[in-house]
Motif scaffolding. Sequence first.
Motif, short mmCIF file in Angstrom:
data_model
loop_
_atom_site.label_atom_id
_atom_site.label_comp_id
_atom_site.label_asym_id
_atom_site.label_seq_id
_atom_site.Cartn_x
_atom_site.Cartn_y
_atom_site.Cartn_z
N VAL A 9 -0.41 2.17 -2.64
CA VAL A 9 -0.83 0.97 -2.04
C VAL A 9 -0.85 1.45 -0.49
N LEU A 10 0.75 0.89 -0.89
CA LEU A 10 1.70 0.83 0.43
C LEU A 10 2.01 2.68 1.25
N LYS A 11 2.18 3.20 0.42
CA LYS A 11 2.62 4.36 0.87
C LYS A 11 1.33 4.66 2.12
N GLU A 12 -0.10 5.00 1.21
CA GLU A 12 -1.31 5.40 2.19
C GLU A 12 -1.42 4.42 3.16
N ASN A 13 -0.98 3.26 3.72
CA ASN A 13 -1.22 2.34 4.93
C ASN A 13 0.11 2.19 5.50
N LYS A 14 0.99 3.06 4.98
CA LYS A 14 2.28 3.48 5.76
C LYS A 14 3.19 2.10 6.29
N VAL A 15 2.98 1.42 5.30
CA VAL A 15 4.34 0.08 5.26
C VAL A 15 5.67 0.63 5.19
N LYS A 16 6.41 0.14 6.21
CA LYS A 16 7.39 0.86 6.29
C LYS A 16 8.78 -0.16 5.18
N ARG A 17 8.81 -1.45 5.43
CA ARG A 17 9.61 -2.28 4.37
C ARG A 17 8.60 -3.05 3.67
N LEU A 18 9.18 -3.94 2.77
CA LEU A 18 8.15 -5.27 2.52
C LEU A 18 9.51 -5.85 0.86
N THR A 19 9.11 -6.74 2.21
CA THR A 19 10.47 -7.91 1.42
C THR A 19 10.15 -9.24 0.70
N ILE A 20 9.98 -9.77 -0.33
CA ILE A 20 9.56 -10.85 -1.00
C ILE A 20 10.99 -11.83 -1.24
N GLY A 21 11.19 -12.78 -0.46
CA GLY A 21 12.06 -13.97 -0.71
C GLY A 21 13.59 -12.93 0.15
N TYR A 22 14.46 -12.94 -0.51
CA TYR A 22 15.49 -11.91 -0.57
C TYR A 22 15.84 -10.84 -1.49
N CYS A 23 14.32 -10.28 -2.26
CA CYS A 23 14.09 -9.30 -2.52
C CYS A 23 13.76 -8.00 -1.39
N THR A 24 14.43 -7.37 -0.94
CA THR A 24 13.58 -6.47 -0.64
C THR A 24 13.09 -5.32 -1.20
N VAL A 25 11.73 -4.56 -1.79
CA VAL A 25 11.06 -4.13 -2.76
C VAL A 25 11.04 -2.62 -2.65
N TYR A 26 10.97 -2.41 -1.28
CA TYR A 26 9.93 -1.34 -0.47
C TYR A 26 10.91 -0.92 0.49
N GLU A 27 11.35 0.55 1.22
CA GLU A 27 11.10 0.06 2.01
C GLU A 27 11.75 1.32 2.90
N VAL A 28 11.03 2.24 3.95
CA VAL A 28 11.69 3.62 4.52
C VAL A 28 12.01 3.60 5.34
N LYS A 29 13.55 4.52 5.55
CA LYS A 29 14.10 4.96 6.63
C LYS A 29 13.21 6.34 7.55
N ASP A 30 13.63 6.03 8.86
CA ASP A 30 13.07 6.87 9.50
C ASP A 30 13.87 7.68 10.31
N THR A 31 14.30 8.78 11.24
CA THR A 31 15.02 8.89 11.89
C THR A 31 14.60 9.97 12.74
N SER A 32 13.74 9.48 13.86
CA SER A 32 13.23 9.89 15.32
C SER A 32 14.64 11.14 15.66
N THR A 33 13.02 11.97 16.34
CA THR A 33 13.60 13.45 17.26
C THR A 33 12.70 13.23 18.09
N ALA A 34 12.70 14.08 19.18
CA ALA A 34 11.98 14.50 20.19
C ALA A 34 10.61 15.58 19.08
#
Length: 1139
Positions: free
Chosen positions: A431-456
């Motif tokens: 569900v997080l992927k479908e909604n294009k969520v970049k990062r989900l942090t709960i408290g001190y815990c990062t549950v999900y994160e997508v790193k992106d490197t943009s070009t032209a």
Amino acid sequence: MAGKRKTSNEWEGGNSLKKRKTDRSEHEALLFTDLSDLLQLLTRHGYSEDRYYRLSLFLGLSPNTISVIEADHRGDTGRCLSDCLTKWLQKADDVVKKGGPTIYSLVSALRELGENGVADGIDMEKHPACKILAHCASDRSLLALLPQLTALLCLEKLIKEILLATNVQGEDLLTQIKEAVCNDYRKLKAFAEILHKFKVTASLGNAIMKEYRVVYCIDDLMKVNDNTNVEGLKIFLPLNVTLEFKKMRLTLGQTFFKVGSIMMSSPQSPTLDNIKYVLGAYDKALRPQVAQCEDIHSILQLVCDSCPLDDISVLEYFINEFNIEEAKDAIQKYKKAIKELKETKLSQCLNETISHASPLECERITIFVDEDANQSVLNDVKRLSSALFKNFSRHVKLNVVQDGNSFTITCSFPLILSEQLITAALNNIDVLKENKVKRLTIGYCTVYEVKDTSTATTTEIDEYTSSLSTSSGLMKQLMLSLSVQLINRTEEVTTLNEESITMKKEVESLKETLDAKNKMLSASIAESERFKRIAAETKQLLEEKVSHLTEREEENENLKEIKKILEQQLALFQSEKEDLVEKIEETQMDTVLHQEENEAKSKEEIEMLQMKITTMHSQRIEMDKKVQEKEELLILQIRKLEEELLQEKITTMNLQQIEKDKLVQGQEINPLIFQDDVYGDIVIDHPLIIKIVKTRQFQRLKDIKQLGKLDINFLTFACTIGYTYHIMPKANYSRFQHSIGMYFLAGEYVKQLQRKQPELNITESDVLCVQIAALCFNLGHGPFSYTFDMLLDEMSATTDFNKPWKNVPEVSVKMFEYMHNNRDLMASFEEYKLTTEDITFIKELIQGVNFEQRKDKRFLYEIVVNKKSGLDVSMIDSTVRDAAVLGKNVTFRWRVFLSKVRVLRCADGESHICFQKDDLETYNDLFRTRHTLFRELYYLRKNRIAALMIKRILAKSNDIPIIRYEDRRVTLPEATQSMLAYSQLNDGILSVIKILVDDHEVQELLSCLDSMKVIGQIGHIQPTTEWNVDRIKQYIEGSIKPDNIAGHLIIDPIKSGYENHVSLSQYYYTGDGSTGQWTHEWAQPTQDASKSKIRMFLVSGDRDLIHEVQKALQKLITDEQLDGDIYPDQDNDNLMPPL
């Protein structure tokens, strides 16, 4: 405007939150503060408060709880109903098992009780959906179609699934639908949509939907495109709320204009350059526009355009900084208006749709605004609504920050939910992927994160998931969660300990309350036993009365036989008389024929014959006298029988007339019939009079005896002083009976004048007002009648207590006003066309003053209370009744009296009630009878002792709160300040004093009343001009040393009933129609009434002290040669014990 919030349902499966229940359900428990609304609801729909007992049982209260409430408020049905509903709202006894304190359980209880009309009314008012559905209940096409729609109805949960397999009639299905709609009003919308699908019921479905939208949905009143494909909860902002935003924007502009005008005229205002400089420093973007402004108005208009509705801090800064007082009022007025818009109108609109969310409950919310609204209004709605959303939940708070084309959503939550949230997130990575969520942090815990490197041209996305099993952030978060849980548990234990201590205190308080209730229950049991004894004695009296009636019937038969015998004797005597006359005439003829022949011889015979004639003549006279006496006696007996037969016939005719009136009016009237010793059967059939008699204020008079006995064998109550001795077995009637008698006599009085003198123009309203005034004349009497009023007079003279009234009629008027304020009774007065002037007229009749409302009929003021002559219905009724107690034969006949009364214009130019001149002695004899009652009943020494003991008990108890008033107890003096408290006072006050007053002297006096013991009797003396009452009392108190008897010596003046005879007068009429006035010959006192003596008593059981006081009184009588004496020692044989 829209904001995106993820829900727990979305975490689990992506489904949005289902629709909520918007209004407070009937299943939601009512609060204690709902009591007043609940009482108004029941009253509004016609529920009678006297049926509170069965309603309380059906609501789940136990009989014990109801009995305790009844004991606290005996006779006050309104207060009993209020307390029972309070217990219900507090969920006492089995209330929860019955469904709890809800509207639904109340309606169900009313239906079980048979109060279907009240239940339907409440149901319709609290559930508009039920009212809408009721409009179509009788549609035959609907009832015929419903059995074919069972599948659709079951799908929408309008009926139960069990009905699918049965052949159910349309009426039964409609009942199920009503129940579903009653529980959830939105079912009505589903039902309307089903009906809309069929041609037969399409119009009915449209009608239901139209009414539904008027009541519940205001979205059809707005110009909104409802076809927007929006998921989640929709809120259609009503048009009137949108208009309020537009008005508020105009108000904002008007406020800026007012403040600008004030600033331009105020010497304290800043300069134009100053304002421009400050605004330029505040917002650089404003500098070019500010520079072009030429005055304060143009600058403030620029600020106004950029200000949101709820933020005028820029304007406030200038007002406060330069202390421009005149402008502060305009600022405060605007802030108050915006607060009302935000917290009342907008908040209410949003609250009706969004209930308090659970800790994990979120969803997308879309607010639709009128499409005609401009951008500024839209921004205002967005800003104020966002502020309100922050207060809708204690657990989840929403903060939206705009960042390019994306949103970062930050949700705050309780720490104890960390583990559940992390687990839910891991299970919904897709569900997080479908909604294009970049990062989900709960408290001190990062549950999900997508790193992106943009070009032209492209963006490479590396996706990773934190290793939760070894992550230190997860461990730290879980440890923190556990710590919070431990702290919460510690706080819960502390809270439980505090609640335990509180509960212990409540248990102790309940024990004390239970002890008090037990004492009151004991008193109630004693009171019940007293009532049982009274009932037994009443039954015995009734049996004696029946026996007496049987004897009177036998006497009537004997009288009839005597009448026949006397008639026969009379006929025989007439025959003998005629024979004797014939013999005398024959003898005289013979004497004349032989007179010349036998003159010498016949002289002696003539003399003997003359003697014989003389003897026979005297015998004839004697016989004539005897016959005349027998005839008069027989005539009197016949008249008495005729009067009794006539009275019975009148009663029968009255009852027959009542039945005829019922048939004519087409309504049933249940008359009240009272068997009265003076007037026979008294029938009350007027609905308004019946309602007055049934009021709690009037029924109270049953417990204030006129000459009625107590449950002890020592004494009974008397009309003027409170008590008479038990030696008078007929002394058992109350102020209630006296009032009924006054009502009857006053009614006959005024109706007689109405019939005989139609020129007086006496209306039916006049008759009714006179009857009501007579009926309510005694309403103001306190316990023990005039004894209580004498106590208040003494308290007012010797303490700082201010007596609220001058006399009993004045407090009767106060009680009448209190009674009349009852909404139901007031409506009855209006129903019978009694105006405000008529109500004032009734009060004037009760007091016998003013004479303002019927100036052209002043004679009506002489019926109930006649202060001019002293002879009115109150005096007549009480005198005739009390004379019966002593067995006195009263020559006054009320029917004869009424038949001779006339209203004539007298010497003062006014119309007065006039009596026949020849009947003066009859009226004076009535006054003499009243004087006899004063001497032999009211002021009999034994009766006065009892009255003084009672007055002493009340005086000693007047500082102790013993009368229940609202939620507290008040003292006797305080009870006189409120008719609600005063209406609870009656002769049963002694029982309350015995329980609540802890005073040695009071308890001793109460015990003396039970054991027939008396206070010390000293003697009597007649005051003079030199030795008045105060000087006599000072002398006696000063003679007794070293004992101080000032507070225990009682001086009791003896009244005769002729105290104000000098001021009394009465108009009369003669045979030729002329009028006159009796003055000194009217109400002439007897010789023994001219002496005004006083009695002396001592509240003590010390015989030596009593003898000392008697010696002092005897010395005063001897030294000053005053008329008086001391009482013999045997009068103090049954003396009270020493205090």
